[in-house]
Design a protein around this motif. Sequence first.
Motif, PDB file in Angstrom:
ATOM      1  N   SER A  28       0.750  -1.275   0.140  1.00  0.00           N
ATOM      2  CA  SER A  28       0.116   0.125  -0.073  1.00  0.00           C
ATOM      3  C   SER A  28       0.878   1.346   0.156  1.00  0.00           C
ATOM      4  CB  SER A  28      -1.003   0.076   1.189  1.00  0.00           C
ATOM      5  OG  SER A  28      -2.018  -1.017   1.129  1.00  0.00           O
ATOM      6  N   ARG A  29       1.990   1.232   0.722  1.00  0.00           N
ATOM      7  CA  ARG A  29       2.761   2.369   0.954  1.00  0.00           C
ATOM      8  C   ARG A  29       3.389   2.532  -0.572  1.00  0.00           C
ATOM      9  NH1 ARG A  29       6.836   1.982   5.945  1.00  0.00           N
ATOM     10  NH2 ARG A  29       5.295   2.235   7.585  1.00  0.00           N
ATOM     11  N   ILE A  30       3.920   1.618  -1.030  1.00  0.00           N
ATOM     12  CA  ILE A  30       4.608   1.596  -2.532  1.00  0.00           C
ATOM     13  C   ILE A  30       3.237   2.136  -3.478  1.00  0.00           C
ATOM     14  CG2 ILE A  30       5.634   0.373  -4.377  1.00  0.00           C
ATOM     15  CD1 ILE A  30       6.699  -1.319  -2.372  1.00  0.00           C
ATOM     16  N   GLU A  31       2.322   1.523  -3.619  1.00  0.00           N
ATOM     17  CA  GLU A  31       1.275   2.018  -4.432  1.00  0.00           C
ATOM     18  C   GLU A  31       0.943   3.636  -4.119  1.00  0.00           C
ATOM     19  OE1 GLU A  31      -1.404  -1.781  -5.387  1.00  0.00           O
ATOM     20  OE2 GLU A  31      -1.772  -0.815  -3.440  1.00  0.00           O
ATOM     21  N   GLY A  32       0.843   4.090  -2.989  1.00  0.00           N
ATOM     22  CA  GLY A  32       0.573   5.354  -2.589  1.00  0.00           C
ATOM     23  C   GLY A  32       1.700   6.368  -2.612  1.00  0.00           C
ATOM     24  N   SER A  33       2.876   5.676  -2.813  1.00  0.00           N
ATOM     25  CA  SER A  33       4.095   6.842  -2.785  1.00  0.00           C
ATOM     26  C   SER A  33       4.228   7.719  -4.044  1.00  0.00           C
ATOM     27  CB  SER A  33       5.376   5.864  -2.859  1.00  0.00           C
ATOM     28  OG  SER A  33       5.617   5.253  -3.938  1.00  0.00           O
ATOM     29  N   GLY A  34       3.732   7.392  -5.152  1.00  0.00           N
ATOM     30  CA  GLY A  34       3.790   7.935  -6.437  1.00  0.00           C
ATOM     31  C   GLY A  34       5.254   7.574  -7.291  1.00  0.00           C
ATOM     32  N   MET A  35       5.969   6.765  -6.476  1.00  0.00           N
ATOM     33  CA  MET A  35       7.235   6.550  -7.218  1.00  0.00           C
ATOM     34  C   MET A  35       7.143   5.639  -8.203  1.00  0.00           C
ATOM     35  SD  MET A  35       9.601   6.066  -3.865  1.00  0.00           S
ATOM     36  CE  MET A  35      10.979   5.712  -4.856  1.00  0.00           C
ATOM     37  N   VAL A  36       6.123   4.859  -8.372  1.00  0.00           N
ATOM     38  CA  VAL A  36       5.903   3.864  -9.361  1.00  0.00           C
ATOM     39  C   VAL A  36       4.663   4.232 -10.271  1.00  0.00           C
ATOM     40  CG1 VAL A  36       5.644   1.419 -10.062  1.00  0.00           C
ATOM     41  CG2 VAL A  36       7.182   2.127  -8.256  1.00  0.00           C
ATOM     42  N   ASP A  37       4.686   4.362 -11.669  1.00  0.00           N
ATOM     43  CA  ASP A  37       3.691   4.416 -12.416  1.00  0.00           C
ATOM     44  C   ASP A  37       3.245   3.003 -12.898  1.00  0.00           C
ATOM     45  OD1 ASP A  37       1.647   5.049 -14.317  1.00  0.00           O
ATOM     46  OD2 ASP A  37       3.008   5.932 -15.868  1.00  0.00           O
ATOM     47  N   ILE A  38       2.258   2.516 -11.937  1.00  0.00           N
ATOM     48  CA  ILE A  38       1.780   1.209 -12.206  1.00  0.00           C
ATOM     49  C   ILE A  38       1.143   1.009 -13.179  1.00  0.00           C
ATOM     50  CG2 ILE A  38       0.125  -0.736 -11.100  1.00  0.00           C
ATOM     51  CD1 ILE A  38       0.685   0.871  -8.373  1.00  0.00           C
ATOM     52  N   GLU A  39       0.349   1.769 -13.888  1.00  0.00           N
ATOM     53  CA  GLU A  39      -0.288   1.639 -14.930  1.00  0.00           C
ATOM     54  C   GLU A  39       0.597   1.548 -16.379  1.00  0.00           C
ATOM     55  OE1 GLU A  39      -3.774   1.175 -15.124  1.00  0.00           O
ATOM     56  OE2 GLU A  39      -3.621   1.349 -13.143  1.00  0.00           O
ATOM     57  N   SER A  40       1.785   2.163 -16.173  1.00  0.00           N
ATOM     58  CA  SER A  40       2.722   1.889 -17.257  1.00  0.00           C
ATOM     59  C   SER A  40       3.441   0.450 -17.639  1.00  0.00           C
ATOM     60  CB  SER A  40       3.808   2.950 -17.054  1.00  0.00           C
ATOM     61  OG  SER A  40       4.665   2.625 -16.129  1.00  0.00           O
ATOM     62  N   TYR A  41       3.098  -0.168 -16.865  1.00  0.00           N
ATOM     63  CA  TYR A  41       3.827  -1.595 -16.636  1.00  0.00           C
ATOM     64  C   TYR A  41       2.722  -2.722 -17.181  1.00  0.00           C
ATOM     65  CZ  TYR A  41       7.574  -0.517 -13.624  1.00  0.00           C
ATOM     66  OH  TYR A  41       9.101  -0.061 -13.281  1.00  0.00           O
ATOM     67  N   ASP A  42       3.137  -3.664 -17.916  1.00  0.00           N
ATOM     68  CA  ASP A  42       2.535  -4.652 -18.521  1.00  0.00           C
ATOM     69  C   ASP A  42       1.837  -5.576 -17.380  1.00  0.00           C
ATOM     70  OD1 ASP A  42       2.746  -3.936 -21.182  1.00  0.00           O
ATOM     71  OD2 ASP A  42       4.713  -5.196 -21.579  1.00  0.00           O
ATOM     72  N   ASP A  43       0.892  -6.278 -17.535  1.00  0.00           N
ATOM     73  CA  ASP A  43       0.331  -6.974 -16.738  1.00  0.00           C
ATOM     74  C   ASP A  43       0.894  -8.551 -16.588  1.00  0.00           C
ATOM     75  OD1 ASP A  43      -1.152  -8.041 -14.710  1.00  0.00           O
ATOM     76  OD2 ASP A  43      -3.071  -8.636 -15.824  1.00  0.00           O
ATOM     77  N   ASN A  44       2.173  -8.457 -15.984  1.00  0.00           N
ATOM     78  CA  ASN A  44       2.977  -9.842 -16.174  1.00  0.00           C
ATOM     79  C   ASN A  44       3.705  -9.652 -14.613  1.00  0.00           C
ATOM     80  OD1 ASN A  44       5.272  -7.889 -16.460  1.00  0.00           O
ATOM     81  ND2 ASN A  44       5.496  -8.346 -18.428  1.00  0.00           N
ATOM     82  N   TYR A  45       4.607 -10.321 -14.419  1.00  0.00           N
ATOM     83  CA  TYR A  45       5.364 -10.393 -12.983  1.00  0.00           C
ATOM     84  C   TYR A  45       6.546  -9.516 -12.849  1.00  0.00           C
ATOM     85  CZ  TYR A  45       2.302 -14.055 -11.696  1.00  0.00           C
ATOM     86  OH  TYR A  45       1.151 -14.637 -11.328  1.00  0.00           O
ATOM     87  N   LEU A  46       6.890  -8.524 -13.828  1.00  0.00           N
ATOM     88  CA  LEU A  46       8.164  -7.615 -13.748  1.00  0.00           C
ATOM     89  C   LEU A  46       7.590  -6.615 -12.451  1.00  0.00           C
ATOM     90  CD1 LEU A  46      10.702  -6.379 -14.531  1.00  0.00           C
ATOM     91  CD2 LEU A  46       9.593  -5.001 -16.078  1.00  0.00           C
ATOM     92  N   LEU A  47       6.720  -5.980 -12.496  1.00  0.00           N
ATOM     93  CA  LEU A  47       6.613  -5.054 -11.413  1.00  0.00           C
ATOM     94  C   LEU A  47       6.316  -5.667 -10.055  1.00  0.00           C
ATOM     95  CD1 LEU A  47       6.264  -2.170 -10.097  1.00  0.00           C
ATOM     96  CD2 LEU A  47       4.003  -2.111 -10.914  1.00  0.00           C
TER      97      LEU A  47
END
Length: 82
Positions: A28-47
């Motif tokens: 949750s912290r990582i998602e809320g940090s704004g450090m990662v643009d989650i939507e820019s990653y493909d739906d695989n296991y990289l992120l």
Amino acid sequence: MKHNSLTKKVKELITNATRREMIEKYISRIEGSGMVDIESYDDNYLLPKIIACAIFEELSWQSQPLDNKSKKLAKELQRYAL
């Protein structure tokens, strides 16, 4: 220490409810940090692997032994037995 006691205690350290709660909090912290643009990653296991790596490093730091002899053994086990 007996083998079955060792296995039980290690599994307990890894899978206890507190750790699961901490992992969820870290995600949750990582998602809320704004450090990662989650939507820019493909739906695989990289992120997820990147995030899991960061979380495992944090949990490793929190679980490390305190004395130098134990730290040395932990490093040797990591290096040669895993």
